[in-house]
Design an enzyme around this catalytic site. Structure first.
Site: not given
Ligand code: ATP
Ligand code: MG
Length: 557
Positions: A268, A258, A34
Site C-alpha cells: 500500500k 503472501r 489496516e
Molecule cells: P501492505 O504491505 O500492502 O500494506 P499489509 O499486510 O500491511 O499490506 P493489512 O491491511 O495489514 O496490509 O493486511 C490485511 C490482511 O491482508 C492481513 O492479514 C495481511 O496478511 C493480508 N495481506 C496483505 N498483503 C497480502 C498479500 N500480498 N497476499 C496475501 N495476503 C495479504
Molecule cells: Mg500492515
C-alpha cells in the site's frame, strides 16, 4: 476451473479441529485490514481464504479494521475496503474496529503490569534497540526494568493522562532479554502518540502496538483461526505468550505465503506513492493492482475469486504471473460479453459497386451464450466503411488473409469484398481503399463459391458513433520493479496507457452508457480487439471504454 482439489494445509487444520471438537466445532475467522490505503489483489487472496474457509465450514468471518495507527488511517479507506469486500461477493458477520477495544486493551496492559510482566521504560528508541542485543548476543536489562508494580501503574496512568511527550516513555512487556526470538526481548506494547484518531478522536494519546492489539482483539472476538502472512511467524510466540499471561480466549495464529505478482508492486505504501505523485489517476486507475482498479478495468468478482482459488494457499512464497489473472478474466468474459464491432485505428473502405445513399441492415449475431443477448440487433452496412488500418497492406506477404491489392476478405456479418485499388495522400499514406463486393456472398446465404480466408470487422461511416477507448498494458516494464536497482518508479511502462480519442463504434454501442444503469455488469467483446467495459468517467456526449484484456495473451511468446 472448478475441479475438485485436495485440501490446503489450513483446511486440514480446520477439519482436524472440527473433528476433535475444538471450540465445539465452531469456525470464526477475521479479515483485519489496516485502513491506510485501498485493498489490492494480495488482500483479495486473504479475503478469499478467510471468508472462503468460514463459508466452507459453516462459520463466520469478522471484518476488523486494525486501526491502531492514528496518523495514517482514514475513513475514506474504511469505506473503500467495505465496498471491495462486498463487491468480491463476501458478507462479514460483524464490522469491528480495534479502536473499539482500546479500553479493554488498556485494562489488559494494566493487568500485565500488576502481574509484574510489563514496565514503563524511559529510554530512547535507540537505547531500547541497543539493549535488546543482537541475534547472537543476549540483551541487557536497564535500570527501568526493576521498577516496582506501583511505580509502573502510576507512570502508565500518567502516560494515558497526557503527562508525557511522544517518545518520552513506552510500556514494554517483561519477558526475556536473552530469548533467541528477538520479538520476545521485552517488546514495546504501548507508545505515546499525541494524534487525532479517525474514530476515537482525542480520547487517547497512547496507542497499543500491533503485537499487543492483534492477538488480544482475536481473543476478544473469540476468533478460532487467525490467518496471516508468513512474516508474522516470529510474532507467533509473543501472540501465544500474551494470550497465556492474560488468560484470555486461546485464538491460534496460522501463516500462509503472501501473493506476489510480476510486473506490479503490491504494498500500500508504494501504491500510495504512485497515486500521490500522479503516476496513475488514482487508487482505482485501471492499471493499479487494487481491487477498485481491477473493477474499473472490467475484472469481475468471479474472475478474481477463481484466480485466488487456483493459486491456492501454500507455505512458500512465489511470484505469480499477471497473465494468470488475465486468463481467468478471459475465461469469464468469453462466456458473458456481448459481441460488438468497433474500429480503433480507422481507414476508409469504399465499396464502389454498392449504391450511394443506400443502407442494408444485417443480422449481427451476439454471443449465443449470454443471457438476454439481443440476437436481433441490426448492423447498418453502406458504401463507405471504416476498417482497421492494420487490415490493409500495400504489399502483403504470402499468408496475409486480409486486404491488399487483388486480395479478398469477408466483412463480418456481411459480404466478401475484393480490393481493386487504393488512394494515397501527398505523404504516401494510404487514405482510402476501393473494393468490389459480391452480392451473392452474404453471410449465411453465400452462394458465390468464393473463398475468403480472413474475416474483418468494420463500421459503416455514416452510421458510426465515436467513443474514447483506453488501452492498458502492464504498469511496469520489468518483472520485479521492487528488486531492481534504484527507485521502483523508474521502471514504469510509459506505454501502460494508450488513449484513442475517436474510435468508431457501431451505432448500437452508443447505448452502452444508458444500459449501464440497468445492466451494470454488461461487458463487450469488440470483435478481434478484446474485452471492454464502459468507464465511470463516461458521459452521454463522451463515451469511454476501457479495455479489460486483449482476446489472446500477447506476452506469452
Ligand atoms: P501492505 O504491505 O500492502 O500494506 P499489509 O499486510 O500491511 O499490506 P493489512 O491491511 O495489514 O496490509 O493486511 C490485511 C490482511 O491482508 C492481513 O492479514 C495481511 O496478511 C493480508 N495481506 C496483505 N498483503 C497480502 C498479500 N500480498 N497476499 C496475501 N495476503 C495479504
Ligand atoms: Mg500492515
Amino acid at each position: 476451473m472448478s475441479e475438485e482439489r485436495s485440501l490446503n494445509f489450513i483446511e486440514e487444520i480446520v477439519e482436524e479441529d472440527i473433528r476433535t471438537g475444538k471450540h465445539g466445532g465452531r469456525v470464526l475467522t477475521r479479515f483485519p485490514p489496516e485502513p491506510n490505503g485501498y485493498l489490492h489483489i494480495g488482500h483479495a487472496k486473504s479475503i478469499c481464504l478467510n471468508f472462503g474457509l468460514a463459508k466452507k465450514y459453516s462459520g463466520n468471518t469478522n471484518l476488523r479494521f486494525d486501526d491502531t495507527n492514528p496518523v495514517t488511517e482514514d475513513t475514506e479507506y474504511v469505506d473503500s475496503i467495505k465496498e471491495d469486500v462486498n463487491w468480491l461477493g463476501f458478507q462479514w458477520a460483524q464490522e469491528l474496529y480495534t479502536s473499539d477495544y482500546f479500553d479493554q486493551l488498556y485494562d489488559f496492559a494494566v493487568l500485565l503490569i500488576k502481574k509484574d510482566l510489563a514496565y514503563v521504560d524511559d529510554s530512547s528508541a535507540e537505547d531500547i534497540a541497543k539493549g535488546k542485543g543482537t541475534p547472537t548476543q543476549p540483551g541487557t536489562p536497564n535500570e527501568y526494568r526493576n521498577r516496582t508494580v506501583e511505580e509502573n501503574l502510576q507512570l502508565f496512568e500518567e502516560m494515558k493522562a497526557g503527562k508525557y511527550a511522544d517518545g518520552e516513555k513506552v510500556l514494554r512487556a517483561k519477558i526475556d532479554l536473552a530469548s533467541p526470538n528477538m520479538h520476545m526481548r521485552d517488546p514495546i506494547i504501548y507508545r505515546i502518540k499525541h494524534a487525532h484518531h479517525h474514530r476515537t478522536g482525542d480520547k487517547w494519546c497512547i496507542y497499543p502496538m500491533y503485537d499487543f492489539a492483534h492477538g488480544q482483539s482475536d481473543a476478544i472476538e473469540r476468533i478460532t483461526h487467525s490467518i496471516c502472512t508468513l512474516e508474522f511467524i516470529p510474532h507467533r510466540e509473543l501472540y501465544n505468550w500474551l494470550i497465556e499471561m492474560l488468560e484470555i480466549f486461546p485464538s491460534k495464529q496460522y501463516e500462509f505465503a503472501r501473493l506476489n505478482m510480476s510486473y506490479t508492486v503490491m504494498s500500500k505504501r508504494k501504491l500510495m506513492q504512485l497515486v500521490n505523485n500522479n503516476y496513475v489517476a488514482g487508487w482505482d486507475d485501471p492499471r493499479m493492482p487494487t481491487i477498485s482498479g481491477l473493477r474499473r478495468r472490467g475484472f469481475t468478482p468471479a474472475s478474481i475469486r477463481n484466480f485466488c482459488d487456483r493459486i491456492g494457499v501454500a507455505k512458500r512464497e512465489n511470484i505469480i504471473d499477471f497473465s494468470l489473472l488475465e486468463f481467468f478474466i478471459r475465461e469469464d468474459l468469453n462466456k458473458t460479453s456481448w459481441r460488438r464491432m468497433a474500429v480503433l485505428d480507422p481507414i476508409k473502405l469504399v465499396i464502389t459497386n454498392f449504391p450511394e445513399n443506400e443502407t442494408e441492415w444485417l443480422d449481427g449475431e451476439n454471443n449465443p451464450e449470454v443471457e438476454g443477448g439481443d440476437d436481433s440487433r441490426q448492423v447498418p452496412f453502406s458504401r463507405e466503411l471504416w476498417i482497421e488500418r492494420e487490415d490493409f497492406m500495400e504489399e502483403p506477404p504470402k499468408k496475409f488473409f486480409r486486404l491488399g491489392p487483388g486480395l479478398m476478405c469477408r466483412l463480418k456479418f456481411a459480404y466478401i469484398v475484393r480490393c481493386d485499388d487504393f488512394v494515397k495522400d501527398g505523404n504516401g499514406n494510404v487514405t482510402e481503399i476501393h473494393c468490389t463486393y459480391f452480392p451473392d456472398s452474404k453471410s449465411g446465404h453465400d452462394t458465390s463459391g468464393l473463398k475468403a480466408k480472413g474475416t474483418m470487422h468494420w463500421v459503416s461511416v455514416k452510421h458510426a458513433k465515436t467513443a474514447e477507448v483506453r488501452l492498458y498494458d502492464r504498469l511496469f516494464k520489468v518483472e520485479q520493479p521492487d528488486s531492481e536497482e534504484g527507485d521502483f518508479k523508474d521502471y514504469i511502462n510509459p506505454e501502460s496507457l494508450i488513449v484513442i480519442k475517436d474510435a468508431y463504434i457501431e451505432p448500437d454501442l452508443a447505448n452502452a452508457i444508458q444500459q449501464l444503469t440497468d445492466f451494470p455488469d454488461r461487458r463487450y467483446q469488440f470483435i478481434r480487439k478484446g474485452y471492454f467495459c464502459v468507464d465511470k468517467d463516461s458521459s452521454t456526449e463522451n463515451l469511454i471504454f476501457n479495455r479489460t484484456v486483449t482476446l489472446k495473451d500477447g506476452w506469452s511468446k
